[in-house]
Design an enzyme around this catalytic site. Structure first.
Site, PDB file in Angstrom:
ATOM      1  N   LYS A 206      25.236  40.932  42.851  1.00  0.00           N
ATOM      2  CA  LYS A 206      26.403  40.590  42.041  1.00  0.00           C
ATOM      3  C   LYS A 206      25.921  39.963  40.741  1.00  0.00           C
ATOM      4  O   LYS A 206      25.234  38.936  40.756  1.00  0.00           O
ATOM      5  CB  LYS A 206      27.304  39.617  42.800  1.00  0.00           C
ATOM      6  CG  LYS A 206      28.514  39.160  41.991  1.00  0.00           C
ATOM      7  CD  LYS A 206      29.449  38.340  42.839  1.00  0.00           C
ATOM      8  CE  LYS A 206      30.603  37.804  42.016  1.00  0.00           C
ATOM      9  NZ  LYS A 206      31.513  36.995  42.832  1.00  0.00           N
ATOM     10  N   LYS A 259      27.908  44.963  42.249  1.00  0.00           N
ATOM     11  CA  LYS A 259      29.088  44.542  41.507  1.00  0.00           C
ATOM     12  C   LYS A 259      28.687  43.909  40.192  1.00  0.00           C
ATOM     13  O   LYS A 259      27.779  43.077  40.210  1.00  0.00           O
ATOM     14  CB  LYS A 259      29.866  43.532  42.357  1.00  0.00           C
ATOM     15  CG  LYS A 259      31.064  42.945  41.691  1.00  0.00           C
ATOM     16  CD  LYS A 259      31.656  41.874  42.541  1.00  0.00           C
ATOM     17  CE  LYS A 259      32.706  41.150  41.725  1.00  0.00           C
ATOM     18  NZ  LYS A 259      33.151  39.947  42.335  1.00  0.00           N
TER      19      LYS A 259
HETATM   20  C1  PBG Z   1      34.589  35.347  43.583  1.00  0.00           C
HETATM   21  C2  PBG Z   1      34.794  36.744  43.175  1.00  0.00           C
HETATM   22  C3  PBG Z   1      34.893  37.256  41.873  1.00  0.00           C
HETATM   23  C4  PBG Z   1      35.241  38.597  41.991  1.00  0.00           C
HETATM   24  C5  PBG Z   1      35.305  38.867  43.350  1.00  0.00           C
HETATM   25  N1  PBG Z   1      35.009  37.713  44.068  1.00  0.00           N
HETATM   26  C6  PBG Z   1      34.834  36.637  40.559  1.00  0.00           C
HETATM   27  C7  PBG Z   1      33.773  35.803  40.074  1.00  0.00           C
HETATM   28  O1  PBG Z   1      32.626  35.865  40.496  1.00  0.00           O
HETATM   29  O2  PBG Z   1      34.135  35.037  39.201  1.00  0.00           O
HETATM   30  C8  PBG Z   1      35.497  39.519  40.832  1.00  0.00           C
HETATM   31  C9  PBG Z   1      36.371  40.663  41.081  1.00  0.00           C
HETATM   32  C10 PBG Z   1      36.888  41.345  39.879  1.00  0.00           C
HETATM   33  O3  PBG Z   1      36.590  41.028  38.710  1.00  0.00           O
HETATM   34  O4  PBG Z   1      37.656  42.288  40.097  1.00  0.00           O
HETATM   35  N2  PBG Z   1      33.370  34.905  43.871  1.00  0.00           N
END
Ligand code: PBG
Length: 335
Positions: A206, A259
């Site tokens: 991520k 992601k």
């Molecule tokens: C939380 C999380 C996030 C997303 C999914 N789980 C956001 C972040 O890391 O701030 C992002 C999903 C999206 O942008 O559609 N940890």
């Protein structure tokens, strides 16, 4: 000079198979189906609440009763699963709402499993929606004086959250916090509580990204200070992404996720090629939002943009796609 004059040019002309919709349909390599699609949903306290999320047209924060209605519709459309994010009414330093027995997500899972048991329920395991400061873990002062998320203090709370989701009936838990060692901690806790059969889908690679903007409005999880770059990955790094994935698999992840998706298709491809395990990609809020915004301006056509993007994820090797277009795709494919 025609192309046939090129020495050694074969008699096959690739364009022959593009001439009609029927021909194109016969030879298509990558097909978009509803099978691997997951619809993310946001649940909040209350009754009869459908609060539109301005930066994510078509998506709403839903109270549990409305969530159940939405889930029925999603199941009817033939989608296999939803991903749940909770927005609690109270936030604190310890993210108490994340692992409360009757927390918002736990209640939502119970209601969904009661009403639509065949629909898969995946829960996002993270603290950011539940902490008063909006970070994904417990914040402490580092030795150099800077405030930062304390990795190991966070692990226990993540494990408790995952167990509480499994107890409520979640089919898969999906940690998105990016703490080191959390897959192992969650696996151990699940096993200790009798949930050896609950799979973990880890947000393994991520990246810290500008593409999460709309989500943070949707989940009300914008950090109050700093950013997430001390725990989410630097977007210049693909080798490191492979190490992250390798570690998560070693710790017990059943599905690994990359992601965001669009700018990371090389990573998706390498992960699938190298590890060959079920691979998910998160088509994040900003990727969805930019197509929506452009379509609203008449600059592109939403379906073409969306389907092209999602097919690209599949082509790159994704088995599972988490996407705010999941419902739309199910409808598009029926047209
Ligand atoms: C939380 C999380 C996030 C997303 C999914 N789980 C956001 C972040 O890391 O701030 C992002 C999903 C999206 O942008 O559609 N940890």
């Amino acid at each position: 000079m025609s192309h046939m004059d090129c020495p050694g040019f074969p008699a096959t002309r690739l364009r022959r198979l593009r001439a009609t919709p029927a021909l194109r349909r016969l030879v298509r390599e990558t097909r978009l189906t509803t099978d691997g699609l997951v619809m993310p949903l946001f649940v909040r306290p209350g009754k009869g609440v459908r609060r539109p999320i301005p930066s994510m047209p078509g998506n709403c924060q839903l109270s549990v009763d409305e969530l159940v209605r939405e889930a029925r519709a999603i199941h009817k459309l033939g989608l296999p699963a939803v991903l749940l994010f909770g927005i609690p009414d109270k936030k604190d330093e310890k993210a108490s709402g994340a692992y409360a027995k009757h927390g918002i997500v736990q209640s939502a899972v119970r209601a969904l499993k009661d009403a639509v048991p065949e629909l898969g329920v995946i829960t996002d395991v993270c603290l950011c929606e539940y902490t008063s400061h909006g970070h994904c873990g417990i914040v402490r002062k580092r030795r150099d004086g800077a405030l930062d998320v304390d990795n190991d203090a966070t692990l226990e709370l993540l494990a408790r959250s995952a167990v509480s989701h499994a107890e409520a009936g979640a089919d898969i838990v999906a940690p998105s916090d990016m703490m080191d060692g959390r897959v192992a901690a969650i696996r151990r806790a699940l096993d200790q509580h009798g949930f050896e059969q609950t799979p973990i889908m880890s947000y393994a690679a991520k990246f810290a990204s500008g593409f999460y903007g709309p989500f943070r409005e949707a989940a009300e999880s914008l950090p109050r200070f700093g950013d997430r770059r001390t725990y989410q990955m630097d977007y210049g790094n693909a080798e490191e992404a492979l190490r992250e994935v390798a570690l998560d698999i070693a710790e017990g992840a059943d599905i690994v996720m990359v992601k965001p998706g669009l700018a990371y298709l090389d990573v998706v491809w390498r992960v699938k090629e190298r590890f060959g395990c079920p691979t998910a990609v998160y088509n994040v809020s900003g990727e969805f939002g930019m197509v929506k915004a452009a379509a609203k301006n008449g600059w592109l056509e939403e379906r073409g943009g969306g389907e092209g993007m999602l097919t690209g994820f599949r082509r790159a090797g994704a088995d599972i796609i988490l996407t705010y277009w999941a419902k739309d795709v199910a409808r598009w494919l029926r047209e």
